[in-house]
Every structure is written in C-alpha cells, then in structure tokens.
Motif scaffolding. Structure first.
Motif, PDB file in Angstrom:
ATOM      1  N   UNK A 164      87.074  35.077  78.738  1.00 50.62           N
ATOM      2  CA  UNK A 164      86.705  33.831  78.075  1.00 50.62           C
ATOM      3  C   UNK A 164      86.610  32.644  79.010  1.00 50.62           C
ATOM      4  N   UNK A 165      87.215  32.732  80.180  1.00 55.74           N
ATOM      5  CA  UNK A 165      87.257  31.594  81.108  1.00 55.74           C
ATOM      6  C   UNK A 165      85.862  31.100  81.503  1.00 55.74           C
ATOM      7  N   UNK A 166      84.902  31.965  81.868  1.00 54.62           N
ATOM      8  CA  UNK A 166      83.579  31.436  82.231  1.00 54.62           C
ATOM      9  C   UNK A 166      82.907  30.668  81.089  1.00 54.62           C
ATOM     10  N   UNK A 167      83.014  31.183  79.886  1.00 48.15           N
ATOM     11  CA  UNK A 167      82.396  30.517  78.745  1.00 48.15           C
ATOM     12  C   UNK A 167      83.095  29.202  78.440  1.00 48.15           C
ATOM     13  N   UNK A 168      84.425  29.213  78.428  1.00 47.69           N
ATOM     14  CA  UNK A 168      85.163  27.987  78.143  1.00 47.69           C
ATOM     15  C   UNK A 168      84.891  26.941  79.213  1.00 47.69           C
ATOM     16  N   UNK A 169      84.801  27.355  80.463  1.00 48.02           N
ATOM     17  CA  UNK A 169      84.517  26.419  81.553  1.00 48.02           C
ATOM     18  C   UNK A 169      83.127  25.808  81.398  1.00 48.02           C
ATOM     19  N   UNK A 170      82.144  26.648  81.086  1.00 45.80           N
ATOM     20  CA  UNK A 170      80.773  26.160  80.913  1.00 45.80           C
ATOM     21  C   UNK A 170      80.695  25.190  79.734  1.00 45.80           C
ATOM     22  N   UNK A 171      81.380  25.515  78.640  1.00 40.11           N
ATOM     23  CA  UNK A 171      81.351  24.640  77.468  1.00 40.11           C
ATOM     24  C   UNK A 171      82.005  23.291  77.773  1.00 40.11           C
ATOM     25  N   UNK A 172      83.118  23.305  78.490  1.00 42.72           N
ATOM     26  CA  UNK A 172      83.796  22.067  78.852  1.00 42.72           C
ATOM     27  C   UNK A 172      82.934  21.229  79.784  1.00 42.72           C
ATOM     28  N   UNK A 173      82.347  21.875  80.783  1.00 43.13           N
ATOM     29  CA  UNK A 173      81.496  21.172  81.749  1.00 43.13           C
ATOM     30  C   UNK A 173      80.307  20.535  81.040  1.00 43.13           C
ATOM     31  N   UNK A 174      79.670  21.270  80.130  1.00 43.51           N
ATOM     32  CA  UNK A 174      78.511  20.745  79.401  1.00 43.51           C
ATOM     33  C   UNK A 174      78.931  19.628  78.437  1.00 43.51           C
ATOM     34  N   UNK A 175      80.062  19.800  77.778  1.00 41.17           N
ATOM     35  CA  UNK A 175      80.528  18.776  76.836  1.00 41.17           C
ATOM     36  C   UNK A 175      80.782  17.446  77.550  1.00 41.17           C
ATOM     37  N   UNK A 176      81.292  17.532  78.768  1.00 35.81           N
ATOM     38  CA  UNK A 176      81.532  16.302  79.536  1.00 35.81           C
ATOM     39  C   UNK A 176      80.226  15.598  79.884  1.00 35.81           C
ATOM     40  N   UNK A 177      79.120  16.323  79.819  1.00 34.04           N
ATOM     41  CA  UNK A 177      77.796  15.749  80.084  1.00 34.04           C
ATOM     42  C   UNK A 177      77.002  15.588  78.791  1.00 34.04           C
ATOM     43  N   UNK A 178      77.711  15.618  77.675  1.00 32.22           N
ATOM     44  CA  UNK A 178      77.151  15.374  76.347  1.00 32.22           C
ATOM     45  C   UNK A 178      76.100  16.402  75.938  1.00 32.22           C
ATOM     46  N   UNK A 179      76.349  17.666  76.248  1.00 35.30           N
ATOM     47  CA  UNK A 179      75.489  18.774  75.817  1.00 35.30           C
ATOM     48  C   UNK A 179      76.345  19.750  75.038  1.00 35.30           C
ATOM     49  N   UNK A 180      75.885  20.128  73.858  1.00 35.73           N
ATOM     50  CA  UNK A 180      76.607  21.076  73.010  1.00 35.73           C
ATOM     51  C   UNK A 180      76.046  22.477  73.265  1.00 35.73           C
ATOM     52  N   UNK A 181      76.771  23.288  74.049  1.00 38.05           N
ATOM     53  CA  UNK A 181      76.285  24.631  74.368  1.00 38.05           C
ATOM     54  C   UNK A 181      76.201  25.526  73.141  1.00 38.05           C
ATOM     55  N   UNK A 182      77.030  25.285  72.146  1.00 30.25           N
ATOM     56  CA  UNK A 182      76.949  26.078  70.923  1.00 30.25           C
ATOM     57  C   UNK A 182      75.605  25.842  70.253  1.00 30.25           C
ATOM     58  N   UNK A 183      75.155  24.601  70.242  1.00 24.38           N
ATOM     59  CA  UNK A 183      73.843  24.280  69.672  1.00 24.38           C
ATOM     60  C   UNK A 183      72.727  24.904  70.502  1.00 24.38           C
ATOM     61  N   UNK A 184      72.844  24.817  71.821  1.00 23.72           N
ATOM     62  CA  UNK A 184      71.824  25.399  72.701  1.00 23.72           C
ATOM     63  C   UNK A 184      71.755  26.912  72.496  1.00 23.72           C
ATOM     64  N   UNK A 185      72.910  27.577  72.435  1.00 20.08           N
ATOM     65  CA  UNK A 185      72.936  29.030  72.224  1.00 20.08           C
ATOM     66  C   UNK A 185      72.389  29.387  70.850  1.00 20.08           C
ATOM     67  N   UNK A 186      72.598  28.518  69.879  1.00 20.20           N
ATOM     68  CA  UNK A 186      72.084  28.772  68.535  1.00 20.20           C
ATOM     69  C   UNK A 186      70.576  28.772  68.462  1.00 20.20           C
ATOM     70  N   UNK A 187      69.916  28.197  69.454  1.00 25.75           N
ATOM     71  CA  UNK A 187      68.450  28.180  69.485  1.00 25.75           C
ATOM     72  C   UNK A 187      67.856  29.418  70.149  1.00 25.75           C
ATOM     73  N   UNK A 188      68.705  30.295  70.687  1.00 27.97           N
ATOM     74  CA  UNK A 188      68.211  31.537  71.314  1.00 27.97           C
ATOM     75  C   UNK A 188      67.668  32.466  70.232  1.00 27.97           C
ATOM     76  N   UNK A 189      66.836  33.397  70.651  1.00 26.74           N
ATOM     77  CA  UNK A 189      66.289  34.370  69.701  1.00 26.74           C
ATOM     78  C   UNK A 189      67.423  35.127  69.031  1.00 26.74           C
TER      79      UNK A 189
END
Length: 172
Positions: A66-91
């Motif tokens: 889980x560490x890579x995913x949690x790290x990526x989500x934290x890094x993106x959140x600090x830059x005001x990007x919601x990775x959950x929303x981005x992933x939700x747009x995948x096929x």
C-alpha cells in the motif's frame, strides 16, 4: 511544448533545458507501471509466504504494497489533485482488472493466514533445507549462496550503471 516547472521537479534530470511534456508523460506512465508491478510482486510473495505458514511476512508485505499508492495519493493531494477521481476516469476494464488482481491477492494471502491460525500449520509444508552455516551442504546451500552473491553483484552493477554517463539521443 515545455513544462512550466523546473527540470529537476518532474524527472530529476540535470539538463539545462526544461523537460518537455512527452518526456514527463512517459516518465510518469513508466513509474505507474513499475509501481503496479511492485504491488503485484509484493502480493504474490505474500501469498506464497502465507501458503507456507508464515504470518508476519505476508502481513508486512500486504501493508508495504500500500505504501506506493498512499505515497502517490498524498503527493498528489498536496498539489490539489484527487487521484481517486483521476483513477475513476479510467476505462472500466482497467479498473476491474487491477482491483481483481489486488483483491484476489489479498484474499488469498489472508485466507492462507487464517488457515495457519486455525490449524497451526500452513497449507503447504516447506522443505527442510539446511542452507546456512559451515555444515550446510547440497543444492540448497549452493543455490542460496549463489543467489546472495549474484544479488550483490547485480546491485553493484545497477548502482554503477546509474552513475555511468549517457549520451542523449536526439529524436529528430
């Protein structure tokens, strides 16, 4: 097109010119593929360790995947990007396949761990190989020593290759 960020911000390069959008996009996609491969490998090893009757190793591996995913989500959140929303747009097929592999791996590892807790032994009994110490002899000992020495040589070569100067090919 060039990036508005400094060259070292996105890819860690030291070139004086900015990193272009194509390079940045490919570097990010390659990182995502590597992260997914690492997660899958960690889950596979967790399943094997759980089947062999270990409890701590698979638990630690499941948490570490889980560490890579949690790290990526934290890094993106600090830059005001919601990775959950981005992933939700995948096929849908991509999302289903990724979660099927991750969910199946976790369920298999946790199921094998439950088996070990209830029965007191793993699903499979590992072979008793004497691979350490001066009295160790046989193919297991040779395999273990060769793997350790080969791993050490591989790490040294990988570190040396990282610092080896490379010429940039111009894609004209």
């Amino acid at each position: 097109m060039t990036s508005e960020h400094t060259p070292t911000r996105g890819t860690g390069t030291r070139r004086p010119e900015p990193v272009d959008e194509r390079e940045r996009s490919i570097a990010n996609e390659a990182s995502a593929v590597g992260m997914r491969a690492g997660i899958y490998a960690g889950l596979a090893v967790a399943v094997v360790a759980a089947v062999l009757g270990s409890l701590i190793v698979p638990l630690v591996l499941i948490l570490l995947t889980g560490v890579p995913t949690w790290s990526a989500m934290l890094w993106a959140r600090r830059r005001h990007v919601d990775l959950t929303d981005v992933a939700g747009r995948a096929r849908l097929g991509v999302r289903v396949s990724v979660w099927a592999v991750i969910g199946t791996g976790m369920l298999l590892a946790l199921g094998a761990m439950c088996w070990t807790i209830v029965t007191g032994s793993g699903l499979v009994t590992p072979p008793d190989l004497d691979v350490v110490g001066p009295q160790a002899d046989g193919i297991g000992n040779s395999f273990a020593r060769g793997a350790v020495v080969g791993g050490m040589v591989g790490v040294v070569l990988a570190v040396a290759a990282t610092f080896w100067p490379r010429r940039r090919r111009d894609d004209a």
